[in-house]
Design a protein around this motif. Sequence first.
Motif, PDB file in Angstrom:
ATOM      1  N   UNK A   2       0.833  -1.197   0.000  1.00 38.62           N
ATOM      2  CA  UNK A   2       0.000   0.000   0.000  1.00 38.62           C
ATOM      3  C   UNK A   2       0.871   1.251   0.000  1.00 38.62           C
ATOM      4  N   UNK A   3       0.294   2.344  -0.491  1.00 42.01           N
ATOM      5  CA  UNK A   3       0.979   3.632  -0.475  1.00 42.01           C
ATOM      6  C   UNK A   3       0.541   4.388   0.774  1.00 42.01           C
ATOM      7  N   UNK A   4       1.465   4.803   1.648  1.00 39.29           N
ATOM      8  CA  UNK A   4       1.067   5.553   2.842  1.00 39.29           C
ATOM      9  C   UNK A   4       0.376   6.861   2.465  1.00 39.29           C
ATOM     10  N   UNK A   5      -0.766   7.124   3.091  1.00 43.46           N
ATOM     11  CA  UNK A   5      -1.500   8.377   2.917  1.00 43.46           C
ATOM     12  C   UNK A   5      -1.899   8.845   4.311  1.00 43.46           C
ATOM     13  N   UNK A   6      -1.452  10.032   4.712  1.00 42.17           N
ATOM     14  CA  UNK A   6      -1.705  10.479   6.075  1.00 42.17           C
ATOM     15  C   UNK A   6      -1.725  12.003   6.139  1.00 42.17           C
ATOM     16  N   UNK A   7      -2.287  12.530   7.214  1.00 45.81           N
ATOM     17  CA  UNK A   7      -2.188  13.955   7.494  1.00 45.81           C
ATOM     18  C   UNK A   7      -0.893  14.232   8.260  1.00 45.81           C
ATOM     19  N   UNK A   8      -0.307  15.395   8.017  1.00 44.44           N
ATOM     20  CA  UNK A   8       0.859  15.854   8.771  1.00 44.44           C
ATOM     21  C   UNK A   8       0.575  17.270   9.264  1.00 44.44           C
ATOM     22  N   UNK A   9       1.071  17.589  10.453  1.00 40.86           N
ATOM     23  CA  UNK A   9       0.811  18.891  11.070  1.00 40.86           C
ATOM     24  C   UNK A   9       2.126  19.595  11.383  1.00 40.86           C
ATOM     25  N   UNK A  10       2.199  20.868  11.075  1.00 37.95           N
ATOM     26  CA  UNK A  10       3.415  21.641  11.314  1.00 37.95           C
ATOM     27  C   UNK A  10       3.694  21.753  12.809  1.00 37.95           C
ATOM     28  N   UNK A  11       4.928  21.425  13.178  1.00 34.29           N
ATOM     29  CA  UNK A  11       5.383  21.560  14.555  1.00 34.29           C
ATOM     30  C   UNK A  11       6.360  22.724  14.689  1.00 34.29           C
ATOM     31  N   UNK A  43       4.882  13.014  -1.785  1.00 36.63           N
ATOM     32  CA  UNK A  43       4.054  14.091  -2.317  1.00 36.63           C
ATOM     33  C   UNK A  43       3.299  14.738  -1.165  1.00 36.63           C
ATOM     34  N   UNK A  44       3.254  16.075  -1.196  1.00 34.85           N
ATOM     35  CA  UNK A  44       2.467  16.808  -0.217  1.00 34.85           C
ATOM     36  C   UNK A  44       1.207  17.330  -0.888  1.00 34.85           C
ATOM     37  N   UNK A  45       0.095  17.242  -0.158  1.00 36.36           N
ATOM     38  CA  UNK A  45      -1.201  17.696  -0.659  1.00 36.36           C
ATOM     39  C   UNK A  45      -1.583  18.978   0.076  1.00 36.36           C
ATOM     40  N   UNK A  46      -1.833  20.036  -0.688  1.00 30.49           N
ATOM     41  CA  UNK A  46      -2.133  21.352  -0.131  1.00 30.49           C
ATOM     42  C   UNK A  46      -3.621  21.649  -0.242  1.00 30.49           C
ATOM     43  N   UNK A  47      -4.180  22.330   0.771  1.00 28.34           N
ATOM     44  CA  UNK A  47      -5.623  22.603   0.735  1.00 28.34           C
ATOM     45  C   UNK A  47      -5.982  23.613  -0.356  1.00 28.34           C
ATOM     46  N   UNK A  48      -7.174  23.487  -0.852  1.00 27.16           N
ATOM     47  CA  UNK A  48      -7.735  24.470  -1.766  1.00 27.16           C
ATOM     48  C   UNK A  48      -8.130  25.720  -0.976  1.00 27.16           C
ATOM     49  N   UNK A 122      -1.259  19.495   6.310  1.00 31.39           N
ATOM     50  CA  UNK A 122      -1.191  19.074   4.911  1.00 31.39           C
ATOM     51  C   UNK A 122      -1.452  17.568   4.858  1.00 31.39           C
ATOM     52  N   UNK A 123      -1.550  17.053   3.636  1.00 35.68           N
ATOM     53  CA  UNK A 123      -1.586  15.619   3.441  1.00 35.68           C
ATOM     54  C   UNK A 123      -0.242  15.150   2.912  1.00 35.68           C
ATOM     55  N   UNK A 124       0.130  13.924   3.209  1.00 38.24           N
ATOM     56  CA  UNK A 124       1.382  13.356   2.704  1.00 38.24           C
ATOM     57  C   UNK A 124       1.104  11.982   2.103  1.00 38.24           C
ATOM     58  N   UNK A 125       1.580  11.781   0.885  1.00 40.33           N
ATOM     59  CA  UNK A 125       1.475  10.495   0.204  1.00 40.33           C
ATOM     60  C   UNK A 125       2.886   9.943   0.048  1.00 40.33           C
ATOM     61  N   UNK A 126       3.155   8.758   0.580  1.00 37.06           N
ATOM     62  CA  UNK A 126       4.491   8.203   0.562  1.00 37.06           C
ATOM     63  C   UNK A 126       5.248   8.628   1.810  1.00 37.06           C
ATOM     64  N   UNK A 127       6.559   8.404   1.848  1.00 37.73           N
ATOM     65  CA  UNK A 127       7.389   7.668   0.876  1.00 37.73           C
ATOM     66  C   UNK A 127       7.033   6.183   0.844  1.00 37.73           C
ATOM     67  N   UNK A 128       7.405   5.538  -0.264  1.00 36.99           N
ATOM     68  CA  UNK A 128       7.106   4.129  -0.425  1.00 36.99           C
ATOM     69  C   UNK A 128       8.297   3.400  -1.024  1.00 36.99           C
ATOM     70  N   UNK A 129       8.528   2.182  -0.546  1.00 35.42           N
ATOM     71  CA  UNK A 129       9.595   1.338  -1.100  1.00 35.42           C
ATOM     72  C   UNK A 129       9.319   0.982  -2.557  1.00 35.42           C
ATOM     73  N   UNK A 130       8.085   1.222  -2.996  1.00 33.44           N
ATOM     74  CA  UNK A 130       7.717   0.949  -4.384  1.00 33.44           C
ATOM     75  C   UNK A 130       8.616   1.700  -5.354  1.00 33.44           C
TER      76      UNK A 130
END
Length: 283
Positions: A2-11, A43-48, A122-130
Amino acid sequence: MTMPVTFVEVVEVHRITPRTARITFAAEELPDTVGTTPDQQLKLCFPRPGQREPRLPARQDDPMGWYRAYLALPEAERPLMRSFTLRGRRPGTRLVEIDFVLHGDTGPAAAWALRAAPGDRLGMVGPSALYAPKVPFAEAAAAADWVLLAGDETALPALATLVGALPEGVRAYAWIEVADRTERQDLESRAVLAVEWLYRDGAAPGALLAGAFRDRALPGGEPFVWLAGEAGAVRAVRRLLVERHGVPKAGIDFTGYWRHRLTQDDAPTAEDLADARERSAGY
């Protein structure tokens, strides 16, 4: 896989140079493999506009299912997505560091980073060993007579992790093009590393890097080469290394991270497609 998909928060936000921000994120979920090898792409996903956080695609069992789920989102809600390299992970935590080049208030990533503050998400997709290379970088470097790394400031996060992964005793050279002297960064390595900084000081992006190898004498033997940065400059350096210096294509790992006057949202050019074909063929 699977490809990791998660939220990340600025610290934390730290300006490591006048034009580079190192942002530390806390990830809601993070596989143990993240941060264990160099040059991990994500990949980082930015809000609209109007969104507090982006809407993320649903996680899929299929490694590429996340992208189909991403495209299935309504366009008005689909997050803006940009590619980055993981700069580091703090051991024993879900804290990751990602460097942003602050090139103005134009693209979604730089504009967001200029205003980033603790609590932003933001959202983060990956990193992946793929997407890991078939031959690990340290192994390829150790098998070569010497190592050459070249790129611009967008390549610095990946390049820094690569020189940090070089085995002791490896002979390595790095050519790095940046805006000016204030953009230099310290690079840590166990290798015998020589770094040459190229300062644009107002010149066009990629111009100095593309010309750096035109009349340069390179060491003897067969190198392993890693190139990244502005696509046209990467293409020019690769052509010089192959045609003028006789470096085998198979010994060059190359990636165009960005394109002068074009964005990731613009369609690929004929040269972009040719590069993609060569990369997929293993050259």
